[in-house]
Structures are given as C-alpha cells and as structure tokens.
Design an enzyme around this catalytic site. Sequence first.
Site, PDB file in Angstrom:
ATOM      1  N   GLY A 125     -20.468 -12.665  10.648  1.00 51.68           N
ATOM      2  CA  GLY A 125     -19.150 -13.350  10.861  1.00 51.68           C
ATOM      3  C   GLY A 125     -18.465 -12.787  12.199  1.00 51.68           C
ATOM      4  O   GLY A 125     -17.322 -13.045  12.451  1.00 51.68           O
ATOM      5  N   SER A 126     -19.411 -12.370  13.238  1.00 51.56           N
ATOM      6  CA  SER A 126     -18.770 -11.988  14.464  1.00 51.56           C
ATOM      7  C   SER A 126     -18.027 -13.294  15.232  1.00 51.56           C
ATOM      8  O   SER A 126     -16.838 -13.187  15.975  1.00 51.56           O
ATOM      9  CB  SER A 126     -19.918 -11.339  15.313  1.00 51.56           C
ATOM     10  OG  SER A 126     -20.783 -12.188  15.865  1.00 51.56           O
ATOM     11  N   ASN A 127     -18.608 -14.471  14.949  1.00 50.86           N
ATOM     12  CA  ASN A 127     -18.131 -15.710  15.387  1.00 50.86           C
ATOM     13  C   ASN A 127     -16.838 -15.985  14.821  1.00 50.86           C
ATOM     14  O   ASN A 127     -15.763 -16.612  15.478  1.00 50.86           O
ATOM     15  CB  ASN A 127     -19.089 -16.901  15.532  1.00 50.86           C
ATOM     16  CG  ASN A 127     -20.317 -16.805  16.843  1.00 50.86           C
ATOM     17  OD1 ASN A 127     -19.624 -16.807  17.833  1.00 50.86           O
ATOM     18  ND2 ASN A 127     -21.286 -16.366  16.202  1.00 50.86           N
TER      19      ASN A 127
ATOM     20  N   ASN B 178     -21.061 -26.959  15.561  1.00 58.19           N
ATOM     21  CA  ASN B 178     -21.997 -25.456  15.180  1.00 58.19           C
ATOM     22  C   ASN B 178     -22.225 -24.680  16.372  1.00 58.19           C
ATOM     23  O   ASN B 178     -22.145 -25.293  17.405  1.00 58.19           O
ATOM     24  CB  ASN B 178     -23.326 -26.102  14.750  1.00 58.19           C
ATOM     25  CG  ASN B 178     -24.272 -25.355  14.255  1.00 58.19           C
ATOM     26  OD1 ASN B 178     -24.138 -24.364  13.541  1.00 58.19           O
ATOM     27  ND2 ASN B 178     -25.683 -25.381  14.615  1.00 58.19           N
TER      28      ASN B 178
ATOM     29  N   HIS C 126     -25.195 -22.153  18.263  1.00 59.12           N
ATOM     30  CA  HIS C 126     -26.760 -22.105  17.751  1.00 59.12           C
ATOM     31  C   HIS C 126     -27.182 -21.156  18.795  1.00 59.12           C
ATOM     32  O   HIS C 126     -26.716 -21.441  20.224  1.00 59.12           O
ATOM     33  CB  HIS C 126     -27.295 -23.244  17.685  1.00 59.12           C
ATOM     34  CG  HIS C 126     -28.802 -23.192  17.593  1.00 59.12           C
ATOM     35  ND1 HIS C 126     -29.324 -22.929  16.318  1.00 59.12           N
ATOM     36  CD2 HIS C 126     -29.897 -23.272  18.346  1.00 59.12           C
ATOM     37  CE1 HIS C 126     -30.669 -22.960  16.511  1.00 59.12           C
ATOM     38  NE2 HIS C 126     -31.177 -22.890  17.596  1.00 59.12           N
TER      39      HIS C 126
ATOM     40  N   ARG D 278     -28.255 -29.757  -2.985  1.00 57.88           N
ATOM     41  CA  ARG D 278     -27.609 -29.669  -1.871  1.00 57.88           C
ATOM     42  C   ARG D 278     -26.234 -30.479  -1.618  1.00 57.88           C
ATOM     43  O   ARG D 278     -25.165 -30.030  -1.105  1.00 57.88           O
ATOM     44  CB  ARG D 278     -28.348 -29.757  -0.434  1.00 57.88           C
ATOM     45  CG  ARG D 278     -29.422 -28.935  -0.112  1.00 57.88           C
ATOM     46  CD  ARG D 278     -30.323 -29.250   1.114  1.00 57.88           C
ATOM     47  NE  ARG D 278     -31.458 -28.491   1.329  1.00 57.88           N
ATOM     48  CZ  ARG D 278     -31.420 -27.098   1.795  1.00 57.88           C
ATOM     49  NH1 ARG D 278     -30.192 -26.386   2.094  1.00 57.88           N
ATOM     50  NH2 ARG D 278     -32.527 -26.546   1.842  1.00 57.88           N
TER      51      ARG D 278
ATOM     52  N   ASP E 104     -29.494 -28.783  13.795  1.00 55.58           N
ATOM     53  CA  ASP E 104     -29.289 -28.329  15.320  1.00 55.58           C
ATOM     54  C   ASP E 104     -29.365 -29.500  16.346  1.00 55.58           C
ATOM     55  O   ASP E 104     -29.859 -29.430  17.271  1.00 55.58           O
ATOM     56  CB  ASP E 104     -30.230 -27.036  15.524  1.00 55.58           C
ATOM     57  CG  ASP E 104     -30.045 -25.948  14.850  1.00 55.58           C
ATOM     58  OD1 ASP E 104     -28.760 -25.783  14.518  1.00 55.58           O
ATOM     59  OD2 ASP E 104     -30.892 -25.361  14.327  1.00 55.58           O
TER      60      ASP E 104
HETATM   61  C1  GRF Z   1     -25.119 -16.731  15.801  1.00 56.36           C
HETATM   62  O1  GRF Z   1     -26.052 -16.246  16.757  1.00 56.36           O
HETATM   63  C2  GRF Z   1     -25.081 -17.950  15.615  1.00 56.36           C
HETATM   64  O2  GRF Z   1     -25.401 -18.889  16.973  1.00 56.36           O
HETATM   65  C3  GRF Z   1     -26.092 -18.524  14.620  1.00 56.36           C
HETATM   66  O3  GRF Z   1     -25.903 -17.555  13.514  1.00 56.36           O
HETATM   67  C4  GRF Z   1     -25.316 -16.398  14.282  1.00 56.36           C
HETATM   68  C5  GRF Z   1     -24.063 -15.863  13.622  1.00 56.36           C
HETATM   69  O4  GRF Z   1     -23.665 -14.704  14.131  1.00 56.36           O
HETATM   70  N1  GRF Z   1     -26.170 -19.824  13.859  1.00 56.36           N
HETATM   71  P1  GRF Z   1     -22.467 -14.086  13.305  1.00 56.36           P
HETATM   72  O5  GRF Z   1     -22.499 -14.041  11.898  1.00 56.36           O
HETATM   73  O6  GRF Z   1     -21.253 -15.005  13.797  1.00 56.36           O
HETATM   74  O7  GRF Z   1     -22.309 -12.834  13.957  1.00 56.36           O
END
Ligand code: GRF
Length: 211
Positions: free
Chosen positions: A35-37, A130, A132, A88, A168
């Site tokens: 969840g860093s993003n 998304n 990636h 799904r 993707d």
């Molecule tokens: C990231 O590298 C993103 O590109 C990929 O999954 C990872 C998630 O990182 N889809 P975080 O959980 O947000 O740290």
Amino acid sequence: MTLCPDSTLSLVSPSISDCQQVAPLKLGIMASGNGSNFDVVAQAIQDGQLNAQIQVLIYNNPSAKAAVRAANRGVEAVLLNHRNYKSREEFDEKIVQTLRHYDVEWVILAGWMRLVTSVFIDAFPERIINIHPSLLPSFKGIHAVEQALASGVKITGCTAHITCLEMDSGPILMQAAVPVLPDDTAETLHARIQIQEHRILPLAIALAASS
Ligand code: GRF
C-alpha cells in the site's frame, strides 16, 4: 518531458504543470499488499498537490498492510476477499457495488493483484488507473521487475495507464524511466522503480481527470 533533479537518474514523460479541475475527485483505491502507492496518493491530497478525496480503500488480502495505512489516515477500508466468491465476475460485481456505495468516480489500482473482468471495466469506463512496475508494453504481468532483470535491459521504469480488459494494457498516462545497475537485485531495482511510481501516480491521476 522532465529530467528528474534528484539523485536517481530518471526521466518522466509527460510533465504536467497546470491541470484544469474544479471539484475534488472522488477516488476509490484498491490494493492487495503493502500500500505504499495508496499512501502517496493520500499524502498528495493532504499536501494539497492533488485535488481529491479517498472515499474508500478496497483490499482483498486480510493481512494487507494497505489496510493499516488506511486506518492510520482515517480512510474507510473494506475487505473483499476474492476467495469468498465463486467467479471473477461475481467478485467484480461486489467490487462495483462497493465502489458505487461509496460514490467513487475514479478507481486506482495501486498494487491490485487480481485480473479484472468486463463487469468492472464496463462499470467505470476509462476511469480505472493502474500503476505497473515496467515501461509498458514491456514486461506485463507479475514479476515485471524480475522479467526486466532477466532480459538484460539497461533502462526500465514504471507506467501509469488507463486499465483495459487485457492485462496491463490501455492508454498510457505517464511513464518514468530508471537505470538498471549492474549489481541490481529485484529488490534494489524495485525500490528504485517505486520512488518513481510514487512521483507519477498522483500526477497521472490529476492528468487523467483533467483531460
Ligand atoms: C507496485 O510496484 C505496483 O507497480 C505494482 O504493485 C506494486 C504495489 O506496491 N502493481 P505498493 O503495495 O503500493 O507498495
């Protein structure tokens, strides 16, 4: 195009300086793990760099650290465990229902490690973003960082894009490039890429919403 001034060489394209947007975007964020993003989007909002509010975090793994991050930031988090659904499509129906319940306009897949179906894509047409860890269209799917290392490329990076049914794929919003260094492991390279993910994701959200 922007040359990054920080210590890690990187190239971000496009650069954006002025996004026309009046009302705060209502975001739903979906994450499976760390969840860093999620956190950088929340921080960009808190810092006034992104005019948005996070309506809900949806996570699918009970132990996802993203849920802890949401709690720390006072964001509502809903666990939808894919293991409890027969297909799904059924899982995606529940996701759509939940996002609608929270009045979400834009969906951010921030480390969402599930394939999505047309049930989901059609409910939010061109409104699912998304992030990636590769320069798409290279290295789709899981283990993108390992794929880049194994291929011998000298430059890789990350991509923020609109999500389509094919994994993707979809219109690219923004990319950032980083070097692959001779002694890189998957961990060191992923860490370098994540610094750039954290830069471009909030910008890509603003860019998508302004166009
Ligand atoms: C990231 O590298 C993103 O590109 C990929 O999954 C990872 C998630 O990182 N889809 P975080 O959980 O947000 O740290």
